[in-house]
Enzyme design. Structure first.
Site, PDB file in Angstrom:
ATOM      1  N   HIS A 143       1.270  -1.392   0.029  1.00 39.76           N
ATOM      2  CA  HIS A 143      -0.068   0.108   0.196  1.00 39.76           C
ATOM      3  C   HIS A 143       0.855   1.330   0.281  1.00 39.76           C
ATOM      4  CE1 HIS A 143       1.142   0.106   4.236  1.00 39.76           C
ATOM      5  NE2 HIS A 143       1.377  -0.927   4.112  1.00 39.76           N
ATOM      6  N   GLY A 144       0.526   2.487  -0.030  1.00 35.60           N
ATOM      7  CA  GLY A 144       1.348   4.021  -0.084  1.00 35.60           C
ATOM      8  C   GLY A 144       2.333   3.952   0.655  1.00 35.60           C
TER       9      GLY A 144
END
Length: 160
Positions: free
Chosen positions: A15-16
């Site tokens: 994810h980010g």
């Protein structure tokens, strides 16, 4: 020996925060996700690739393939390894993958788990795996982002 910069347990995998923040902070040029489910899901791999820094490549291997090929990694590969669970991390270590330390990022709460931080919940089997990893010399710390303080996971687990 493969150049594994960091191994992270995060049940969200990429994810980010993982794909950008950690990858850039580490200077990794390869994000290796060792996960049996994701290794077979090209759609999810494509989605996760969107969260990875443009300066890094990705590989999605099963746990066994990781064990089988990690020692063939080129010296130029600066590897950031991500696994879903403490069980997966323990399987890799027992399979000979040289993991000196583990960063624990996120383990979702589920029934039967004990919440030890806002984002980390552990089952009895998770605790068994963390203890086994520590016994094998693999230091496990909780740390959300590089700026956060590292806290030994067993100290969090043992707080009541």
């Amino acid at each position: 020996m493969p150049n594994i910069l960091l191994t992270r347990i995060d049940n969200r995998l990429i994810h980010g925060q993982v794909g950008m923040t950690w990858t850039n902070w580490l200077g990794a040029n390869l994000v290796l996700v060792a996960d049996d489910l994701l290794a077979a899901d090209e759609t999810q791999q494509s989605l996760m690739d969107m969260a990875i820094s443009g300066s890094a490549e990705s590989r999605y291997f099963t746990l066994q393939k990781t064990i089988d090929v990690i020692h063939k990694a080129a010296d130029r590969q600066k590897i950031f390894m991500v696994v879903r669970t403490p069980q997966a991390a323990l399987q890799l270590v027992e399979g000979g993958v040289p993991i000196p330390a583990i960063n624990v990022g996120n383990l979702h709460y589920a029934e039967g788990k004990k919440q030890v931080t806002k984002v980390i919940s552990v089952s009895e089997d998770d605790i068994r795996c963390f203890r086994a990893l520590e016994e094998k010399g693999v230091h496990c710390t909780a740390q959300g982002t590089p700026d956060d303080k590292k806290t030994p996971i067993l100290s969090l687990i043992n707080q009541e």
